[in-house]
Design a protein around this motif. Structure first.
Motif, mmCIF file in Angstrom:
data_model
loop_
_atom_site.group_PDB
_atom_site.id
_atom_site.type_symbol
_atom_site.label_atom_id
_atom_site.label_comp_id
_atom_site.label_asym_id
_atom_site.label_seq_id
_atom_site.Cartn_x
_atom_site.Cartn_y
_atom_site.Cartn_z
ATOM 1 N N PHE A 107 -26.212 -1.263 -5.225
ATOM 2 C CA PHE A 107 -26.960 -0.543 -6.249
ATOM 3 C C PHE A 107 -28.476 -0.668 -6.142
ATOM 4 C CE2 PHE A 107 -22.973 -1.212 -8.867
ATOM 5 C CZ PHE A 107 -22.551 0.099 -8.744
ATOM 6 N N SER B 158 -31.325 5.776 -9.575
ATOM 7 C CA SER B 158 -30.398 6.296 -10.572
ATOM 8 C C SER B 158 -31.044 7.441 -11.349
ATOM 9 C CB SER B 158 -29.966 5.191 -11.535
ATOM 10 O OG SER B 158 -31.050 4.768 -12.323
ATOM 11 N N SER C 254 -30.902 8.974 -15.150
ATOM 12 C CA SER C 254 -30.453 8.737 -16.524
ATOM 13 C C SER C 254 -30.675 10.010 -17.331
ATOM 14 C CB SER C 254 -31.245 7.597 -17.171
ATOM 15 O OG SER C 254 -31.022 6.394 -16.509
ATOM 16 N N VAL D 63 -25.635 7.660 -16.960
ATOM 17 C CA VAL D 63 -26.366 7.146 -15.804
ATOM 18 C C VAL D 63 -25.553 7.446 -14.552
ATOM 19 C CG1 VAL D 63 -27.370 5.112 -14.704
ATOM 20 C CG2 VAL D 63 -27.392 5.307 -17.198
ATOM 21 N N THR D 64 -26.197 8.121 -13.607
ATOM 22 C CA THR D 64 -25.565 8.454 -12.334
ATOM 23 C C THR D 64 -26.247 7.649 -11.240
ATOM 24 O OG1 THR D 64 -25.124 10.695 -13.122
ATOM 25 C CG2 THR D 64 -24.972 10.321 -10.747
ATOM 26 N N ILE D 65 -25.451 6.833 -10.548
ATOM 27 C CA ILE D 65 -25.955 6.022 -9.444
ATOM 28 C C ILE D 65 -25.083 6.346 -8.250
ATOM 29 C CG2 ILE D 65 -26.448 3.708 -8.596
ATOM 30 C CD1 ILE D 65 -26.462 2.828 -11.556
ATOM 31 N N LEU E 115 -22.934 -1.625 -14.946
ATOM 32 C CA LEU E 115 -22.809 -1.071 -13.601
ATOM 33 C C LEU E 115 -21.501 -1.465 -12.938
ATOM 34 C CD1 LEU E 115 -26.380 -1.547 -12.104
ATOM 35 C CD2 LEU E 115 -25.276 0.580 -12.768
#
Length: 111
Positions: free
Chosen positions: A32, A37, A39, A52-54, A74
């Motif tokens: 990560f 990311s 948001s 939240v896209t990671i 996460l």
């Protein structure tokens, strides 16, 4: 100031120590730490919905300022937390004995 918007993370202070303290594995931390990311925050008064896209992972949480809520970490773990609003641009979250600060400055969000 409204937090509603879509933000690309610009910086994370103390990311690795914070993640280790939360019990996130070294493997996940490495996975990560270099991924930016995105948001997306929708604020309706004191109610927030945060997506939240990671990379390929998407985490969603909903909370109301000052009320205990379930927040997805996460790692996928869900924890109880209370989010406070400090001033008009800082969300402060206490979870697992630590404090996380999300600050909005113009169109830049920092964790």
């Amino acid at each position: 100031m409204s937090f509603t918007g879509k933000y690309e993370l610009q910086s994370q202070e103390n990311f690795e120590p914070f993640m280790k303290a939360l019990g996130i594995s070294d493997e996940k931390i490495q996975e990560f730490k270099d991924i930016k990311s995105i948001s997306e925050i929708v604020q309706d008064g004191n109610k927030f919905k945060v997506t939240v896209t990671i990379g390929p992972k998407v985490r969603q949480s909903e909370f109301t300022i000052g009320e205990e809520s379930e927040i997805e970490m996460l790692s996928g773990e869900k924890v109880k937390a209370v989010v406070r609003l400090e001033g008009s641009n800082r969300l402060v979250t206490n979870l697992k004995g630590m404090t996380s600060v999300t600050e909005l400055k113009g169109d830049i969000i920092t964790h």
